[in-house]
Design a protein around this motif. Structure first.
Motif, PDB file in Angstrom:
ATOM      1  N   ASP A 120      -0.082   9.940   2.334  1.00 53.51           N
ATOM      2  CA  ASP A 120      -0.286  10.283   0.926  1.00 53.51           C
ATOM      3  C   ASP A 120      -0.718   9.032   0.176  1.00 53.51           C
ATOM      4  OD1 ASP A 120      -0.410  11.775  -1.367  1.00 53.51           O
ATOM      5  OD2 ASP A 120       1.710  12.334  -1.410  1.00 53.51           O
ATOM      6  N   HIS A 121      -1.347   9.221  -0.978  1.00 55.41           N
ATOM      7  CA  HIS A 121      -1.875   8.113  -1.768  1.00 55.41           C
ATOM      8  C   HIS A 121      -0.772   7.543  -2.654  1.00 55.41           C
ATOM      9  CE1 HIS A 121      -5.386  10.607  -0.690  1.00 55.41           C
ATOM     10  NE2 HIS A 121      -5.949   9.428  -0.500  1.00 55.41           N
ATOM     11  N   LEU A 122      -0.157   6.462  -2.161  1.00 65.37           N
ATOM     12  CA  LEU A 122       0.988   5.881  -2.845  1.00 65.37           C
ATOM     13  C   LEU A 122       0.710   4.493  -3.403  1.00 65.37           C
ATOM     14  CD1 LEU A 122       3.779   6.878  -0.282  1.00 65.37           C
ATOM     15  CD2 LEU A 122       2.921   8.184  -2.250  1.00 65.37           C
ATOM     16  N   CYS A 123      -0.435   3.913  -3.061  1.00 63.69           N
ATOM     17  CA  CYS A 123      -0.785   2.560  -3.518  1.00 63.69           C
ATOM     18  C   CYS A 123      -2.111   2.598  -4.260  1.00 63.69           C
ATOM     19  CB  CYS A 123      -0.876   1.608  -2.324  1.00 63.69           C
ATOM     20  SG  CYS A 123      -1.339  -0.081  -2.761  1.00 63.69           S
ATOM     21  N   PHE A 124      -2.143   1.963  -5.431  1.00 62.13           N
ATOM     22  CA  PHE A 124      -3.355   1.918  -6.258  1.00 62.13           C
ATOM     23  C   PHE A 124      -3.771   0.459  -6.412  1.00 62.13           C
ATOM     24  CE2 PHE A 124      -1.075   5.746  -7.117  1.00 62.13           C
ATOM     25  CZ  PHE A 124      -2.049   6.719  -7.242  1.00 62.13           C
TER      26      PHE A 124
END
Length: 318
Positions: free
Chosen positions: A195-199
């Motif tokens: 899942d996209h957890l770091c930006f």
């Protein structure tokens, strides 16, 4: 003593730091401490900012600039947690990142590091690249070819694993994260939260010179040359570096040098992409710039389609 220690290195960027601390404190997993390491900024700002937060946020200041690896190692040395998470001062997290990564690492004694998917954004919060695949499992061989994990901002690592391998190599010019992953993956498996957890914040000024690209990647390869050759990955690894150098030369309008690097990459390990890049190097700089701009635009449109940045704290000042 907290279970997770969040290490935030910072240098001359006070406008970004508060958002980094807040994205750590806003995690749904609250058994954590935050260690901010100022790597010798000329103007002291960490103490002033840290004082506005609870006692579990602490600041450490280097007397002089020693580099990003040294700052991270200082944070590791100060950490009391069973796990260490790294966060660059201009990057941000989904609020569930730490909770889900702790759950993942706790699920297997073989896992020494947990990663996640990452999203690249501009300082204004515009989505420019969304990852679709995340590596996991036994990466001891794959990591020798290239850095499959990427920024430390996305990982959570067992502190015992970091102690085993000695942390970040402060003698390497850059790419110390790749070197650390190579060493860690020879002893531990990698877990992943899909899942996209770091930006991650992408700055226009971040592009390196072609010479620096070659030097920095070669330094990591040469450090691990014996192991890479033993596993039979020397040609693919050097081909990947030559391709990176060729793309950097194209970015800098140095077509003759790009041609030479891309020929080397294609010769070592032929791919359709490398053949296309080589063909592009025989055109005019204006054509190259247009092709690169069009590719980046189409990729950003494709990647950001259907993706919402959400309520993540924006990287820069309000």
């Amino acid at each position: 003593m907290a279970t997770v220690s969040v290490v935030i290195p910072t240098y001359e960027r006070p406008a970004f730091l508060e958002g980094a601390i807040e994205t750590a404190l806003d995690q749904t997993y609250d058994d954590l401490e935050v260690i901010v390491v100022d790597d010798g900024s000329e103007t002291a700002y960490v103490g002033r900012i840290v004082d506005d937060y609870p006692d579990r946020v602490v600041g450490i200041e280097h007397e002089e600039n020693r580099g990003l690896s040294a700052a991270r190692n200082t944070g590791i040395d100060r950490a009391s947690g069973e796990y260490v998470a790294f966060l660059d001062d201009d990057d941000r997290w989904d609020e569930t990142k730490i909770e889900r990564q702790v759950r993942c690492v706790d699920s297997s004694d073989d896992v020494g590091l947990v990663t996640c998917l990452s999203v690249s954004v501009t300082p204004d919060g515009e989505v420019i690249h969304v990852e679709r695949d995340v590596p996991s499992g036994d990466l001891s061989d794959a990591m020798l070819r290239k850095n499959l994990i990427g920024s430390p901002s996305r990982v959570l690592v067992r502190r015992t694993a970091l102690e085993e391998i000695g942390g970040f190599d402060e003698n390497l010019p850059t790419k110390q994260d790749w070197d650390l992953y190579i060493r860690l993956c020879q002893r531990w498996h990698v877990g992943a939260v899909d899942d996209h957890l770091c930006f991650r914040t992408s700055h226009e000024s971040m592009s390196s010179s072609p010479e620096a690209v070659t030097r920095d990647y070669r330094a990591v390869l040469e450090k691990h040359e014996s192991l890479i050759r033993e596993r039979g990955y020397w040609k693919p690894a050097t081909a990947a570096i030559a391709e990176r150098a060729g793309r950097a030369y194209l970015d800098h309008d140095e077509l003759r040098s790009a041609r030479s690097a891309l020929k080397a990459a294609l010769s070592a390990e032929p791919t359709k992409r490398r053949a296309a890049l080589l063909a592009l190097s025989y055109t005019h700089p204006a054509v190259v710039r247009s092709a690169i701009a069009a590719t980046r635009y189409l990729r950003s449109r494709r990647d950001s389609s259907g993706f919402e940045y959400g309520e993540v704290v924006r990287p820069g000042p309000a």
